[in-house]
Design a protein around this motif. Structure first.
Motif, PDB file in Angstrom:
ATOM      1  N   ASN A  72       1.670   9.462  -6.091  1.00 47.86           N
ATOM      2  CA  ASN A  72       2.278  10.779  -5.878  1.00 47.86           C
ATOM      3  C   ASN A  72       3.287  11.113  -6.970  1.00 47.86           C
ATOM      4  O   ASN A  72       3.349  12.246  -7.455  1.00 47.86           O
TER       5      ASN A  72
ATOM      6  N   ARG B   3       0.906   4.192  -2.952  1.00 52.35           N
ATOM      7  CA  ARG B   3       0.726   5.631  -2.679  1.00 52.35           C
ATOM      8  C   ARG B   3       1.868   6.448  -3.265  1.00 52.35           C
ATOM      9  O   ARG B   3       1.659   7.527  -3.829  1.00 52.35           O
TER      10      ARG B   3
ATOM     11  N   HIS C 180       0.836  -1.208   0.000  1.00 52.18           N
ATOM     12  CA  HIS C 180       0.000   0.000   0.000  1.00 52.18           C
ATOM     13  C   HIS C 180       0.871   1.259   0.000  1.00 52.18           C
ATOM     14  O   HIS C 180       0.545   2.241  -0.676  1.00 52.18           O
TER      15      HIS C 180
END
Length: 332
Positions: A201, A197, A193
């Motif tokens: 980004n 992320r 996870h």
């Protein structure tokens, strides 16, 4: 329906895949490739970054650079910290993926490596946006394009990057049973996870830099912005692109597959080599952002002429122009 216990991946109460399953990966297959990549990055990147820092120091002494000088200094700092971890990774690879220095050293070196990779990406984006503001909005952006603002923004970037990586790499990146450092096979769900992320980004920052333009810019300004975006794109595609593409496939697939070990085996070598390519940003950053900066080259040449046995220095009007127009010195 019959369930084959060999294909079931046990989960701990914290939601992590059981680390006792080694997946029987051929860990030695990445040793040669990563050793060459890390050796190249370290042997060429370290002198290039040190020479670039000296050139920036001379440029700052002459009164040039402005806020761009602060951003590039932060970029080079992240590169140097990342470079200093590479000899330990080379020794780790030569030792058959066994980390002999203990858990604290693994966690510290792994944390430094990742923080500086992501800090590099952020500072690359900031440098591009700063140049675009200087060309597209030279007057209205003067209030935010100051050394003080650049220093505060640099501190904010480092702080947020530290916190972001802290949430992904803790509680530990060290496997005490197999002495693996910054490697987990199969990877934990929490770490997957975190990587997803970071991929989101990265992609958002890359798109934001690419779309930052203005139709009202003159032809000369448009050429400067295009050149900057080309430099950023080359670094992102060549250095960071393969890792984020392969890593994105790996971590998303691990959340969906019923056989994570099979997935890890099929993608191991490709992922590891793409992971190693990210260290080449420490070599490309100074080449692109310092040696392509005209006034930084002049100051570097002027400061090195006594060492080279030449008696002449840079023309006086060049040094005066650096003092009079800080923005001129950091254009690419």
């Amino acid at each position: 329906m019959d369930i084959n216990p060999e294909t079931v991946t046990p989960l701990s109460l914290s939601g992590n895949i059981d680390f006792n399953d080694s997946c029987n990966l051929p860990l030695n297959t990445d040793t040669l490739g990563l050793t060459y990549i890390y050796s190249l990055a370290f042997s060429l990147g370290l002198p290039c970054n040190l020479l670039s820092l000296w050139g920036l120091y001379q440029l700052g002494r002459s009164g040039g650079g402005g806020c761009q000088l602060v951003y590039i200094l932060n970029l080079l700092l992240s590169d140097l910290l990342q470079l200093l971890t590479l000899p330990l990774w080379i020794l780790y690879l030569q030792g058959a993926h066994r980390w002999p220095y203990g858990r604290p050293a693994c966690e510290f070196v792994g944390y430094v490596f990742y923080v500086n990779v992501y800090a590099s990406v952020v500072f690359l984006c900031i440098i591009a946006l700063d140049r675009c503001l200087a060309i597209v909005h030279p007057l209205s952006s003067r209030g935010v394009r100051t050394v003080r603002v650049a220093a505060v923004l640099g501190v904010a970037v480092w702080t947020l990057t530290f916190l972001f990586c802290l949430g992904g790499l803790l509680p530990s990146v060290f496997d005490a049973e197999r002495l693996l450092c910054l490697e987990q096979y199969p990877v934990s769900l929490r770490y997957a996870h975190f990587k997803i992320r970071s991929l989101v980004n990265y992609t958002s920052a890359r798109i934001g830099v690419t779309l930052h333009h203005s139709p009202s810019v003159s032809d000369q300004g448009r050429h400067k912005i295009t050149g900057i975006l080309i430099v950023i794109t080359v670094i992102f595609i060549v250095v960071f692109g393969p890792y984020h593409l392969v890593g994105g496939y790996r971590f998303v697939s691990l959340l969906l597959t019923d056989d994570p070990c099979e997935l890890e085996r099929s993608i191991f070598l490709c992922y590891r080599l793409c992971y190693g390519l990210t260290s080449l940003n420490t070599l490309l950053d100074p080449l692109f952002y310092i040696f392509l900066c005209h006034d930084a080259r002049l100051e570097l040449r002027r400061s090195l002429t006594p060492c080279l046995g030449q008696g002449h220095t840079a023309p006086k009007q060049v040094r005066l122009s650096l003092r009079g127009n800080p923005d001129q010195s950091d254009s690419v």
